[in-house]
Design a protein around this motif. Structure first.
Motif, mmCIF file in Angstrom:
data_model
loop_
_atom_site.group_PDB
_atom_site.id
_atom_site.type_symbol
_atom_site.label_atom_id
_atom_site.label_comp_id
_atom_site.label_asym_id
_atom_site.label_seq_id
_atom_site.Cartn_x
_atom_site.Cartn_y
_atom_site.Cartn_z
ATOM 1 N N GLU A 235 4.977 -7.098 -5.779
ATOM 2 C CA GLU A 235 6.344 -7.516 -5.490
ATOM 3 C C GLU A 235 6.879 -6.906 -4.195
ATOM 4 O OE1 GLU A 235 8.854 -6.891 -8.898
ATOM 5 O OE2 GLU A 235 7.202 -7.312 -10.270
ATOM 6 N N ILE A 236 6.078 -5.999 -3.606
ATOM 7 C CA ILE A 236 6.527 -5.287 -2.403
ATOM 8 C C ILE A 236 5.721 -5.681 -1.175
ATOM 9 C CG2 ILE A 236 6.803 -3.006 -1.358
ATOM 10 C CD1 ILE A 236 7.054 -1.887 -4.229
ATOM 11 N N ALA A 237 4.379 -5.720 -1.329
ATOM 12 C CA ALA A 237 3.491 -5.976 -0.192
ATOM 13 C C ALA A 237 2.935 -7.396 -0.232
ATOM 14 C CB ALA A 237 2.344 -4.967 -0.202
ATOM 15 N N ASP A 238 2.750 -7.982 0.924
ATOM 16 C CA ASP A 238 2.178 -9.323 1.053
ATOM 17 C C ASP A 238 0.685 -9.178 1.316
ATOM 18 O OD1 ASP A 238 1.739 -12.001 1.331
ATOM 19 O OD2 ASP A 238 2.624 -12.154 3.335
ATOM 20 N N ASP A 239 -0.093 -9.174 0.253
ATOM 21 C CA ASP A 239 -1.533 -8.955 0.368
ATOM 22 C C ASP A 239 -2.216 -9.739 -0.746
ATOM 23 O OD1 ASP A 239 -4.164 -8.015 0.365
ATOM 24 O OD2 ASP A 239 -3.568 -6.008 1.010
ATOM 25 N N GLU A 240 -2.989 -10.750 -0.387
ATOM 26 C CA GLU A 240 -3.613 -11.625 -1.375
ATOM 27 C C GLU A 240 -4.664 -10.916 -2.219
ATOM 28 O OE1 GLU A 240 -5.125 -15.069 0.577
ATOM 29 O OE2 GLU A 240 -3.129 -15.892 1.027
ATOM 30 N N GLN A 241 -5.148 -9.779 -1.773
ATOM 31 C CA GLN A 241 -6.181 -9.065 -2.525
ATOM 32 C C GLN A 241 -5.602 -8.118 -3.583
ATOM 33 O OE1 GLN A 241 -8.932 -7.436 0.610
ATOM 34 N NE2 GLN A 241 -10.441 -8.544 -0.613
ATOM 35 N N LEU A 242 -4.293 -7.994 -3.634
ATOM 36 C CA LEU A 242 -3.693 -7.123 -4.639
ATOM 37 C C LEU A 242 -3.866 -7.720 -6.034
ATOM 38 C CD1 LEU A 242 -0.341 -6.025 -2.964
ATOM 39 C CD2 LEU A 242 -2.377 -4.629 -3.326
ATOM 40 N N MET A 243 -4.329 -6.910 -6.963
ATOM 41 C CA MET A 243 -4.454 -7.339 -8.345
ATOM 42 C C MET A 243 -3.081 -7.348 -9.002
ATOM 43 S SD MET A 243 -6.102 -3.846 -10.027
ATOM 44 C CE MET A 243 -7.409 -3.656 -8.824
ATOM 45 N N GLY A 244 -2.907 -8.190 -9.993
ATOM 46 C CA GLY A 244 -1.628 -8.238 -10.692
ATOM 47 C C GLY A 244 -1.565 -7.275 -11.860
ATOM 48 N N ILE A 245 -2.674 -6.608 -12.123
ATOM 49 C CA ILE A 245 -2.798 -5.738 -13.290
ATOM 50 C C ILE A 245 -2.999 -4.290 -12.845
ATOM 51 C CG2 ILE A 245 -3.710 -7.609 -14.654
ATOM 52 C CD1 ILE A 245 -6.199 -5.051 -13.549
ATOM 53 N N ASN A 246 -3.137 -3.393 -13.811
ATOM 54 C CA ASN A 246 -3.524 -2.023 -13.487
ATOM 55 C C ASN A 246 -4.688 -1.626 -14.377
ATOM 56 O OD1 ASN A 246 -3.585 0.469 -12.278
ATOM 57 N ND2 ASN A 246 -1.877 1.322 -13.444
ATOM 58 N N LEU A 247 -5.488 -0.725 -13.893
ATOM 59 C CA LEU A 247 -6.619 -0.193 -14.644
ATOM 60 C C LEU A 247 -6.382 1.304 -14.807
ATOM 61 C CD1 LEU A 247 -9.226 -2.177 -12.580
ATOM 62 C CD2 LEU A 247 -8.811 -2.543 -15.014
ATOM 63 N N LYS A 330 -7.707 -4.941 -5.132
ATOM 64 C CA LYS A 330 -7.188 -3.595 -4.934
ATOM 65 C C LYS A 330 -5.814 -3.461 -5.567
ATOM 66 C CE LYS A 330 -5.834 -4.741 -0.157
ATOM 67 N NZ LYS A 330 -5.948 -4.336 1.263
ATOM 68 N N PHE A 331 -5.449 -2.232 -5.925
ATOM 69 C CA PHE A 331 -4.169 -1.962 -6.563
ATOM 70 C C PHE A 331 -3.090 -1.674 -5.525
ATOM 71 C CE2 PHE A 331 -1.016 0.916 -8.381
ATOM 72 C CZ PHE A 331 -0.642 0.217 -9.525
ATOM 73 N N HIS A 332 -3.404 -0.824 -4.567
ATOM 74 C CA HIS A 332 -2.475 -0.418 -3.507
ATOM 75 C C HIS A 332 -2.889 -1.081 -2.193
ATOM 76 C CE1 HIS A 332 -0.559 2.214 -0.493
ATOM 77 N NE2 HIS A 332 0.318 2.505 -1.456
ATOM 78 N N PRO A 333 -1.947 -1.442 -1.347
ATOM 79 C CA PRO A 333 -2.302 -2.084 -0.077
ATOM 80 C C PRO A 333 -3.321 -1.294 0.750
ATOM 81 C CG PRO A 333 0.057 -2.240 -0.435
ATOM 82 C CD PRO A 333 -0.473 -1.363 -1.527
ATOM 83 N N ASP A 334 -3.357 0.038 0.621
ATOM 84 C CA ASP A 334 -4.275 0.848 1.418
ATOM 85 C C ASP A 334 -5.629 1.086 0.740
ATOM 86 O OD1 ASP A 334 -2.301 1.080 3.328
ATOM 87 O OD2 ASP A 334 -1.531 2.977 2.544
ATOM 88 N N ASP A 335 -5.797 0.582 -0.485
ATOM 89 C CA ASP A 335 -7.061 0.777 -1.204
ATOM 90 C C ASP A 335 -8.195 -0.024 -0.575
ATOM 91 O OD1 ASP A 335 -5.761 2.393 -2.986
ATOM 92 O OD2 ASP A 335 -5.713 0.931 -4.623
ATOM 93 N N VAL A 336 -9.422 0.437 -0.809
ATOM 94 C CA VAL A 336 -10.613 -0.330 -0.462
ATOM 95 C C VAL A 336 -10.885 -1.292 -1.624
ATOM 96 C CG1 VAL A 336 -13.090 -0.234 -0.010
ATOM 97 C CG2 VAL A 336 -11.575 1.539 0.926
ATOM 98 N N PRO A 337 -11.028 -2.574 -1.383
ATOM 99 C CA PRO A 337 -11.242 -3.534 -2.475
ATOM 100 C C PRO A 337 -12.516 -3.217 -3.270
ATOM 101 C CG PRO A 337 -10.682 -4.682 -0.449
ATOM 102 C CD PRO A 337 -10.929 -3.257 -0.072
ATOM 103 N N LYS A 338 -12.396 -3.263 -4.601
ATOM 104 C CA LYS A 338 -13.535 -3.056 -5.500
ATOM 105 C C LYS A 338 -13.392 -4.006 -6.690
ATOM 106 C CE LYS A 338 -14.195 1.914 -4.616
ATOM 107 N NZ LYS A 338 -14.238 3.264 -5.260
ATOM 108 N N SER A 339 -14.501 -4.243 -7.365
ATOM 109 C CA SER A 339 -14.447 -5.054 -8.579
ATOM 110 C C SER A 339 -13.849 -4.217 -9.703
ATOM 111 C CB SER A 339 -15.846 -5.519 -8.970
ATOM 112 O OG SER A 339 -16.639 -4.421 -9.393
ATOM 113 N N TYR A 340 -13.300 -4.888 -10.723
ATOM 114 C CA TYR A 340 -12.791 -4.169 -11.885
ATOM 115 C C TYR A 340 -13.900 -3.333 -12.519
ATOM 116 C CZ TYR A 340 -8.814 -7.451 -11.704
ATOM 117 O OH TYR A 340 -7.717 -8.176 -11.321
#
Length: 369
Positions: A235-247, A330-340
Motif C-alpha cells: 500500500e506504500i511502494a509501487d513494486d510489482e514484485q512485492l508479495m501481498g502476504i507475509n512469511l 519480496k516483502f520489502h522494496p529493498d529485499d532481494v527477490p526469493k521464492s516462498y
C-alpha cells in the motif's frame, strides 16, 4: 407464449447444467468422501497439487472429494463444474445446498439442516478454506473494520460448523460429532475464524488498529515484519514484485496438539504463510489455543478439547509455492527477490509436510458411518 416457454426451458436447462447434486445420485457408497467447502477452481487445483505430490496423502482409488457450497454464495460454481468435466477429473464432485438461511437461524436447526446431516453422514471429514471477512453481526458485534463481500457463504459455513461442533449460542443443540467423534473438521485462515465464531467466539476485526493502534499502512509497517500478518508495504511502494502476504514465524503453546499429535519439537518456530487482518479474540466453546504469533498477541491455531480430530490454523499450509521453488517475490522494496520455498527454509517445509501428514493420518483412520 411459445417464446416464453422456450426461454423458461432454457433457464431451467441452464440451472440444471450448472448445478450438481452428487449425494442425490446413485453414487458409490463404498468410497470415502472428503468435503471441500467453497470449491472454487483454485481450491480444486490446490487439492490436485497436494494429493498429486503426496503432501496430502490419500488412497486415490478409494477417496473422493466433494465440493459443497450454498446456492446463494457469491461465486459461479459452474466454472468449477466445467473445470472438473473438461479435465475429466474422476475424484471430484459437487453438491449444492439449497434453502433459505437468514442470520438469525444459523445456530439452530434450520432449512438446510437435513442436507448438512446427509453430507455429514456420508463423508469422513471436511476442510474449510480461506476467504473474506465474516459479517460481525454473526458474532454479535457492529461492523467497525470488516469488509464483507460474501455474507451468504459465511452464513452457510458458520451454520455448517455449528451443526458439526455445537456452540455456546445454543447449549441445547446436540452437535453431529457427538455421534461420530472421530470425524475430521479442519480449516485454514478464514476456516479457523469461522470455527471460532460458530462455536461462540468473536474476532479482532483489524489486527493493526485494534491490537497495535496502527491506523495507516505507514504506521503498520513500523510494528515490525515478524508481527505483520499480511504485507502492508504494497500500500506504500509501487513494486510489482512485492508479495501481498507475509512469511512469519509462530510459537507453540503448552497444548499437546503440536508436539504429540503433530510430531514437532515444542521449541520450534516454523515460518508460515500469513494473509489476514482479522484474528480469533474470545475463544469459542471447547476450543483451545495451540499456537500464537511471535509476540503472543495473535492466535495462530486452535484445537477442540472434546473432539480430537477437530483443529484449524490461521495460516495457509495448502499453498503450493511453499513446497517448491516458484515465482520469486519480496516483502520489502529493498529485499532481494526469493521464492516462498527459499524464504521459509527446509525446516519450515518439513513442518508443513508433517502437518499434512497428520491430516492425512486422521482422515485415513475415520470410520465410515
Amino acid at each position: 407464449m411459445k417464446k416464453l416457454l422456450t426461454t423458461l426451458f432454457l433457464f431451467v436447462f441452464v440451472l440444471t447444467a450448472f448445478s450438481q447434486n452428487f449425494f442425490d445420485t446413485d453414487f458409490d457408497h463404498s468410497k470415502r468422501y472428503i468435503i471441500l467447502c467453497d470449491p472454487t477452481v483454485a481450491r480444486v487445483k490446490t487439492i490436485q497439487y497436494l494429493t498429486g505430490n503426496d503432501i496430502f496423502e490419500v488412497k486415490k482409488n478409494k477417496v473422493k472429494f466433494v465440493g459443497v457450497y450454498f446456492e446463494d454464495q457469491n461465486y459461479d460454481f459452474s466454472e468449477t463444474k466445467a473445470y472438473i468435466e473438461e479435465n475429466k477429473l474422476k475424484n471430484f464432485f459437487l453438491q449444492e445446498i439449497k434453502g433459505d438461511l437468514s442470520e438469525d437461524e444459523l445456530f439452530r436447526n434450520n432449512e438446510i439442516s437435513a442436507q448438512l446431516k446427509k453430507v455429514f453422514d456420508i463423508s469422513i471429514g471436511v476442510i474449510f478454506f480461506g476467504g473474506p471477512d465474516i459479517p460481525p453481526s454473526v458474532y454479535g458485534e457492529e461492523n467497525t473494520r470488516s469488509v464483507v463481500t460474501d455474507p451468504e457463504r459465511h452464513y452457510f459455513e458458520a451454520s455448517f460448523l455449528f451443526h458439526l461442533l455445537g456452540g455456546s449460542q445454543n447449549e441445547n443443540f446436540i452437535p453431529y460429532l457427538s455421534e461420530r467423534p472421530d470425524y475430521v473438521v479442519t480449516g485454514f485462515c478464514l476456516g479457523m475464524q469461522t470455527m471460532n465464531v460458530a462455536t461462540g467466539g468473536t474476532l479482532v476485526q483489524d489486527i493493526p488498529e485494534e491490537i497495535y493502534g496502527a491506523e495507516t499502512a505507514e504506521k503498520t509497517v513500523n510494528i515490525g515484519r515478524e508481527n505483520l500478518h499480511r504485507n502492508y508495504w504494497q500500500e506504500i511502494a509501487d513494486d510489482e514484485q512485492l508479495m501481498g502476504i507475509n512469511l512469519h514465524t509462530i510459537q507453540f503453546t503448552n497444548h499437546p496438539f503440536f508436539g504429540e499429535a503433530v510430531k514437532v519439537k515444542k521449541k520450534d518456530t516454523p515460518r508460515v504463510y500469513s494473509s489476514h487482518h482479522q484474528a480469533a479474540e474470545k475463544i469459542g466453546k471447547d476450543l483451545a489455543v495451540t499456537a500464537l504469533s511471535p509476540d503472543g498477541k495473535v492466535v495462530e491455531a486452535l484445537a477442540h478439547n472434546k473432539f480430537k480430530n477437530v483443529f484449524a490454523v490461521q495460516f495457509h499450509p495448502e499453498v503450493p509455492a511453499l513446497y517448491e521453488e516458484m515465482q520469486p517475490r519480496k516483502f520489502h522494496p529493498d529485499d532481494v527477490p526469493k521464492s516462498y520455498y527459499d524464504i521459509i527454509g527446509k525446516s519450515s517445509v518439513r513442518f508443513h509436510k508433517e502437518y499434512w501428514a497428520y491430516i492425512s493420518k486422521v482422515m485415513s483412520e475415520v470410520k465410515k458411518k
